[in-house]
Write a protein that holds these residues in place. Structure first.
Motif: not given
Length: 218
Positions: A36-47, A172-177, A179-188
């Protein structure tokens, strides 16, 4: 590009398509946090957000009068905000920035994260979350700034607003595929856990950030 998990189809800028192809190549990284960190870094630099300071973003938000987190922005407002951000970057850094391309790319990414149905709308909080998450700043400074966006007088927040903040973050992690590593989209569950940990207080404060998870992973 078709997003199979969401069962939606949207058209991406050609450069954005190239970026997603590059992100897919990172899927062979075993550990989800590193991947996830590598993906975020790629997006960060691209933008070019790896060059944007948090203080500059705060100035842009103020100049664009983006103070109400739950206010809904249309695409024109988003473009104005992004253009102001990149123009400020070019001026402050004394570097040449392809502003039209950067605006197109950043708009494309924000829409993919927060408006995948392409309704042409997103919350101010969504706009801020996307940019602040990838700008240059100590992570604690980012946490503090984002928490202030959902806190009231006295620096306190309630369960509804904390839930909204975590919902925006997990997109953000959901869009990167990832989200499962962070417990899913349910934040409640995370919100309830946070408030149980500070149940002696009726509301949640920034002091509790280090004692509970920011994602729905608990």
């Amino acid at each position: 590009m078709q997003h199979h998990q969401a069962q939606t189809t949207c058209w991406d800028h050609p450069k954005m398509t190239e970026l997603y192809q590059a992100l897919a190549e990172l899927n062979n990284i075993k550990f989800s946090a590193y991947r996830t960190a590598m993906k975020l870094r790629r997006v960060q630099k691209a933008l070019r957000l790896d060059l944007v300071a948090l203080s500059s973003l705060v100035d842009v938000f103020r100049e664009q009068e983006l103070q109400q987190g739950e206010h809904v922005m249309d695409v024109v407002e988003v473009i104005h905000g992004l253009t102001a951000m990149y123009e400020r970057l070019e001026e402050q850094r004394s570097i040449l920035v392809n502003i039209p391309l950067c605006v197109d790319m950043c708009l494309n990414w924000l829409l993919n994260v927060y408006d995948s149905a392409r309704n042409g709308k997103m919350r101010v909080l969504s706009f801020k979350m996307g940019l602040v998450s990838l700008c240059i700043a100590d992570v604690q400074e980012k946490y503090k700034y984002l928490f202030r966006q959902v806190s009231g007088p006295g620096g306190l927040t309630d369960q509804r607003h904390l839930s909204l903040l975590l919902h925006e973050a997990i997109q953000i992690p959901r869009q990167l595929g990832e989200v499962a590593a962070f417990g899913g989209s349910n934040t409640e569950p995370s919100v309830r856990s946070c408030f149980r940990m500070v149940r002696t207080r009726p509301r949640f404060t920034p002091r509790s950030i280090n004692r509970c998870a920011w994602s729905s992973g608990g």
